[in-house]
Design an enzyme around this catalytic site. Structure first.
Site, PDB file in Angstrom:
ATOM      1  N   CYS A  71       0.825  -1.207   0.000  1.00  0.00           N
ATOM      2  CA  CYS A  71       0.000   0.000   0.000  1.00  0.00           C
ATOM      3  C   CYS A  71       0.866   1.268   0.000  1.00  0.00           C
ATOM      4  CB  CYS A  71      -0.996  -0.053   1.153  1.00  0.00           C
ATOM      5  SG  CYS A  71      -2.453   0.928   0.789  1.00  0.00           S
TER       6      CYS A  71
ATOM      7  N   HIS B 114      -3.512  -4.972   1.781  1.00  0.00           N
ATOM      8  CA  HIS B 114      -2.987  -5.147   3.149  1.00  0.00           C
ATOM      9  C   HIS B 114      -3.045  -6.611   3.588  1.00  0.00           C
ATOM     10  CE1 HIS B 114      -2.482  -1.007   4.703  1.00  0.00           C
ATOM     11  NE2 HIS B 114      -3.344  -0.719   3.741  1.00  0.00           N
TER      12      HIS B 114
ATOM     13  N   GLU C 132      -1.367  -8.073   5.743  1.00  0.00           N
ATOM     14  CA  GLU C 132      -1.096  -8.202   7.182  1.00  0.00           C
ATOM     15  C   GLU C 132      -2.370  -8.059   8.010  1.00  0.00           C
ATOM     16  OE1 GLU C 132      -0.697  -5.606   5.400  1.00  0.00           O
ATOM     17  OE2 GLU C 132      -1.160  -3.816   6.568  1.00  0.00           O
TER      18      GLU C 132
HETATM   19  N1  LIG Z   1      -3.585   2.082   3.335  1.00  0.00           N
HETATM   20  C1  LIG Z   1      -2.594   2.780   2.841  1.00  0.00           C
HETATM   21  O1  LIG Z   1      -1.412   2.478   3.008  1.00  0.00           O
HETATM   22  C2  LIG Z   1      -2.998   4.017   2.111  1.00  0.00           C
HETATM   23  C3  LIG Z   1      -1.880   4.685   1.370  1.00  0.00           C
HETATM   24  C4  LIG Z   1      -2.236   6.129   1.103  1.00  0.00           C
HETATM   25  N2  LIG Z   1      -3.184   6.229   0.034  1.00  0.00           N
HETATM   26  C5  LIG Z   1      -0.972   6.915   0.776  1.00  0.00           C
HETATM   27  O2  LIG Z   1      -0.946   7.688  -0.084  1.00  0.00           O
HETATM   28  O3  LIG Z   1       0.008   6.773   1.423  1.00  0.00           O
END
Ligand SMILES: NC(=O)CC[C@H](N)C(=O)O
EC number: 3.5.1.2
Length: 226
Positions: free
Chosen positions: A86, A203, A205
């Site tokens: 992410c 995610h 995790e």
């Molecule tokens: N759940 C996440 O890690 C979101 C990331 C987030 N959109 C960012 O720009 O960092």
């Protein structure tokens, strides 16, 4: 001698504890010697592989810069097994779009462009079960259903919108329609492998199914061997 790996999780901001828990469930299953939090260049120098967690990529980059570890992270991710989830995926990219004004620091390790928050805001978070060929060789005792599908959790997730190197392997794409405003035959790419790097926009995790962690540990164990 059996090779073991010491795995670090970048612990500046975001969901690092959850990654540590997932990795700890693999002790005794894979050859993990240690799982540690990484906040300094000295700690980074002591690990064989690194996970950059989800959270807020702008905050992680800012804190990393203030802690003087940003260039070390760039250097590490050029050659050592590194997994970004992410926000971590955004950090690893060469380019990010839909960033805050003025842009943000990136590690430039993955030759691709990612779109931040491609699926909308926190309230637009979703989960989806998908069959995942690259996990097929990993047996799952937890979480997975009878078809062995993996349950993907997307929270303000980025998507990979373009790839600049044929060496980038596509591992998972969403079905068409998810996160897309225009009709397309292909769904958005959300997991890739490139040399020493794993990049995933979801995610893993946050589920009890630890197969993605096992996939990464195996990548780390295989690194450097013939
Ligand atoms: N759940 C996440 O890690 C979101 C990331 C987030 N959109 C960012 O720009 O960092």
């Amino acid at each position: 001698m059996v090779k073991t790996v010491r795995i670090g999780v970048l612990a500046l901001q975001g969901a690092f504890i959850e990654h540590i828990h997932s990795l700890n469930t693999l002790r005794g299953v894979e050859h993990i010697s240690d799982v540690v939090e990484v906040r300094t260049k000295e700690e980074l120098a002591g690990v064989d592989a690194l996970i950059i967690p989800g959270g807020e990529s702008t905050s992680i980059a800012l804190i990393a810069e203030r802690c003087g570890i940003l260039d070390d992270l760039r250097e590490f991710s050029r050659t050592k097994p590194t997994w970004g989830t992410c926000a971590g995926l955004i950090l690893l990219a060469k380019q990010a779009i839909h960033t805050k004004k003025g842009g943000q620091q990136l590690l430039n390790a993955l030759p691709m462009t990612v779109s931040r928050n491609q699926f909308g805001r926190q309230v637009d978070s979703f989960t989806i079960k998908l069959a995942t060929p690259c996990l097929e060789s990993i047996s799952s005792d937890k979480g997975a259903d009878s078809e062995n599908a993996f349950e993907y959790v997307f929270i303000r997730a980025p998507a990979i919108v373009s790839v600049d190197d044929p060496e980038v392997e596509s591992l998972v794409s969403l079905p068409p329609g998810y996160g897309q405003t225009e009709a397309s035959e292909n769904g958005l790419l959300v997991a890739v492998k490139y040399r020493n790097i794993l990049g995933t926009s979801f995610h893993p995790e946050l589920t009890s199914d630890n197969r993605w962690h096992q996939y990464f540990v195996r990548m780390a164990l295989g690194a450097g061997s013939a």
